[in-house]
Write an enzyme that holds these catalytic residues in place. Structure first.
Site, PDB file in Angstrom:
ATOM      1  N   LYS A 142     -32.142  94.780 -51.012  1.00 43.98           N
ATOM      2  CA  LYS A 142     -32.393  94.250 -49.661  1.00 43.98           C
ATOM      3  C   LYS A 142     -33.060  92.866 -49.707  1.00 43.98           C
ATOM      4  O   LYS A 142     -32.632  91.939 -49.035  1.00 43.98           O
ATOM      5  CB  LYS A 142     -33.281  95.240 -48.880  1.00 43.98           C
ATOM      6  CG  LYS A 142     -32.557  96.557 -48.580  1.00 43.98           C
ATOM      7  CD  LYS A 142     -33.451  97.566 -47.919  1.00 43.98           C
ATOM      8  CE  LYS A 142     -34.402  98.257 -48.886  1.00 43.98           C
ATOM      9  NZ  LYS A 142     -33.778  99.087 -49.927  1.00 43.98           N
ATOM     10  N   ASP A 161     -46.542  86.252 -56.831  1.00 44.80           N
ATOM     11  CA  ASP A 161     -47.217  87.039 -55.788  1.00 44.80           C
ATOM     12  C   ASP A 161     -47.742  88.347 -56.371  1.00 44.80           C
ATOM     13  O   ASP A 161     -48.447  89.092 -55.701  1.00 44.80           O
ATOM     14  CB  ASP A 161     -46.243  87.333 -54.634  1.00 44.80           C
ATOM     15  CG  ASP A 161     -46.938  88.017 -53.464  1.00 44.80           C
ATOM     16  OD1 ASP A 161     -47.975  87.491 -53.004  1.00 44.80           O
ATOM     17  OD2 ASP A 161     -46.466  89.083 -53.019  1.00 44.80           O
ATOM     18  N   CYS A 202     -36.090  93.118 -58.580  1.00 46.36           N
ATOM     19  CA  CYS A 202     -35.715  94.471 -59.006  1.00 46.36           C
ATOM     20  C   CYS A 202     -36.984  95.333 -59.104  1.00 46.36           C
ATOM     21  O   CYS A 202     -38.086  94.798 -59.172  1.00 46.36           O
ATOM     22  CB  CYS A 202     -34.973  94.441 -60.338  1.00 46.36           C
ATOM     23  SG  CYS A 202     -35.949  93.758 -61.680  1.00 46.36           S
ATOM     24  N   GLU A 210     -52.846  93.281 -61.791  1.00 46.62           N
ATOM     25  CA  GLU A 210     -53.409  92.883 -60.493  1.00 46.62           C
ATOM     26  C   GLU A 210     -54.345  93.921 -59.877  1.00 46.62           C
ATOM     27  O   GLU A 210     -55.209  93.579 -59.067  1.00 46.62           O
ATOM     28  CB  GLU A 210     -52.281  92.568 -59.496  1.00 46.62           C
ATOM     29  CG  GLU A 210     -51.502  93.805 -59.037  1.00 46.62           C
ATOM     30  CD  GLU A 210     -50.418  93.452 -58.020  1.00 46.62           C
ATOM     31  OE1 GLU A 210     -49.686  92.481 -58.250  1.00 46.62           O
ATOM     32  OE2 GLU A 210     -50.304  94.167 -57.012  1.00 46.62           O
ATOM     33  N   THR A 260     -42.011  88.060 -56.842  1.00 48.35           N
ATOM     34  CA  THR A 260     -42.620  88.729 -55.684  1.00 48.35           C
ATOM     35  C   THR A 260     -42.366  90.227 -55.782  1.00 48.35           C
ATOM     36  O   THR A 260     -42.511  90.937 -54.794  1.00 48.35           O
ATOM     37  CB  THR A 260     -42.014  88.219 -54.353  1.00 48.35           C
ATOM     38  OG1 THR A 260     -40.603  88.393 -54.408  1.00 48.35           O
ATOM     39  CG2 THR A 260     -42.348  86.768 -54.089  1.00 48.35           C
ATOM     40  N   HIS A 270     -50.352  89.436 -53.807  1.00 48.16           N
ATOM     41  CA  HIS A 270     -49.480  90.487 -53.259  1.00 48.16           C
ATOM     42  C   HIS A 270     -49.443  90.393 -51.724  1.00 48.16           C
ATOM     43  O   HIS A 270     -49.725  91.354 -51.020  1.00 48.16           O
ATOM     44  CB  HIS A 270     -49.950  91.869 -53.710  1.00 48.16           C
ATOM     45  CG  HIS A 270     -48.803  92.829 -53.859  1.00 48.16           C
ATOM     46  ND1 HIS A 270     -48.582  93.584 -54.977  1.00 48.16           N
ATOM     47  CD2 HIS A 270     -47.798  93.149 -53.015  1.00 48.16           C
ATOM     48  CE1 HIS A 270     -47.511  94.331 -54.824  1.00 48.16           C
ATOM     49  NE2 HIS A 270     -47.014  94.080 -53.630  1.00 48.16           N
ATOM     50  N   ARG A 307     -42.823  92.994 -58.990  1.00 49.94           N
ATOM     51  CA  ARG A 307     -43.930  93.701 -59.626  1.00 49.94           C
ATOM     52  C   ARG A 307     -44.347  92.898 -60.852  1.00 49.94           C
ATOM     53  O   ARG A 307     -43.498  92.427 -61.607  1.00 49.94           O
ATOM     54  CB  ARG A 307     -43.528  95.124 -60.051  1.00 49.94           C
ATOM     55  CG  ARG A 307     -43.412  96.126 -58.904  1.00 49.94           C
ATOM     56  CD  ARG A 307     -44.772  96.456 -58.268  1.00 49.94           C
ATOM     57  NE  ARG A 307     -44.680  97.412 -57.170  1.00 49.94           N
ATOM     58  CZ  ARG A 307     -44.547  97.101 -55.890  1.00 49.94           C
ATOM     59  NH1 ARG A 307     -44.475  95.841 -55.519  1.00 49.94           N
ATOM     60  NH2 ARG A 307     -44.483  98.051 -54.964  1.00 49.94           N
TER      61      ARG A 307
END
Ligand code: NAI
Length: 327
Positions: A153, A254, A201, A259, A228, A291, A230
């Site tokens: 998406k 991001d 992905c 993190e 953006t 994030h 993982r």
């Protein structure tokens, strides 16, 4: 339908209250993350609501089940932090598979533009009445090749945005779509041909460190890396070395491999304990957001609406298409 919400931030609450009140779900908000030490806070709740950096391992799942919790409702799409196999048969896990692919894809483009046009530098300069342009030379995105890893998406929306800029889009996906609208190439070819690489992905055992010290050598000199998705899709130490060696021209992150200890917190008065993150942030060509890509009003509303719907459906014993623990 009492639900304990872990890792709550102030911006989460309004939409959860709105949809919860309308549907009979009472939320109890905790700032702490869910883990072995905090799991007892779920006592008396039918469900828990968790986010990307909560720990939902086998021990936590067993404890939740012992407390009588029947549902783990992820308020995010990725579920790499949940031991789904262990949960099966014990507790149901639901997620929010899509809330705004536009939010994440637009953030990826915002970071890319900021990076290549040095907006982050210009913003600081002009606030100090420094109107010099030296060192701010960027490059046109038009005509550049962007390689997208994962054409679900978000990856698709990002591809559409890039096409709007006149960029050539190539992609790699383990499960390519057959519409013929996307030009798929093997991962090695994507690494070799892309001026910009964007990760979209999921993080799985297979995609862990997709970008690593070995394949960084295959990248075009000056490539811009955007993540953006993982953090652990990229070996952060190898990324740092790639930047130091000038192979990688810029990075827009991001997400970061480690993190969970840092992101979403104000650590401005503290000593940064992660040398790799500190060194990355010190680089003029690295932009880090914590994030934040999902954080739009539309996304927060959609997240709360779907989460409440997931909890209500399972409470009523109805089938829920967002369940991850079906056989
Ligand atoms: P999606 O499920 O629609 O698309 C993921 C795509 O990755 C699919 O086309 C799938 O075939 C592909 N894929 C699966 N295994 C792969 C592999 N081994 N190699 C290459 N491609 C593979 O997911 P969506 O909604 O596009 O989200 C993508 C990722 O973005 C999520 O997994 C999540 O980690 C991350 N995300 C980050 C957010 C943020 O705020 N930074 C917010 C929302 C999602």
């Amino acid at each position: 339908m009492k639900t304990a919400v872990f890792d709550t931030k102030p911006y989460d609450i309004p939409a959860f209250e709105r949809f919860g009140n309308e549907n009979g779900v009472t939320f109890i908000y905790y700032e702490t993350k869910l883990n072995e030490r905090t799991v007892s806070l779920a006592n008396g709740c039918e469900a828990v609501c968790v986010f990307v950096n909560d720990t939902v391992n086998a021990a936590v799942i067993d404890e939740l089940a012992d407390l009588g919790v029947r549902t783990i409702a992820l308020r995010c799409a990725g579920y790499n932090n949940v031991d789904i196999a262990h949960a099966k048969g014990k507790i149901k896990v639901v997620r929010v598979p899509a809330y705004s692919p536009y939010a994440v894809a637009e953030h990826a483009m915002a970071m890319l533009l900021t990076s290549v046009r040095r907006i982050h530098k210009a913003f600081i300069r002009t606030r100090d009445f420094n109107f010099s342009l030296n060192g701010l030379t960027g490059f046109d995105l038009h005509g550049r090749t962007v390689g997208i890893i994962g054409t679900g998406k978000i990856g698709r929306v990002f591809g559409d945005i890039c096409r709007g800029f006149g960029m050539k889009v190539i992609a790699y996906d383990k499960y390519p779509d057959n519409s013929g609208k996307i030009e798929y190439v093997p991962l090695d070819v994507l690494f070799e041909q892309s001026d910009i690489i964007s990760f979209h992905c999921p993080l799985t055992a297979e995609t862990y460190h997709t970008l690593n010290a070995e394949n960084i050598q295959k990248l075009r000199k000056g490539v811009v890396i955007i993540n953006t998705s993982r953090g652990a899709l990229i070996d952060a130490e190898a990324l740092l070395e790639g930047i130091k060696s000038r192979r990688i021209g810029a990075a827009c992150l991001d997400v970061y491999e480690e993190e969970a200890d840092f992101f979403f917190k104000d650590l401005s008065g503290h000593i940064m304990g992660d040398d790799v993150l500190a060194r990355l942030i010190s680089m003029p060509n690295v932009i880090v957001t914590s994030h934040q890509a999902f954080l739009t009003e539309e996304a927060l509303s959609n997240i709360a609406e779907t989460t409440v719907d997931n909890i209500v459906k399972l409470h009523n014993g109805e089938k829920c298409k967002n369940e991850l623990t079906t056989e």
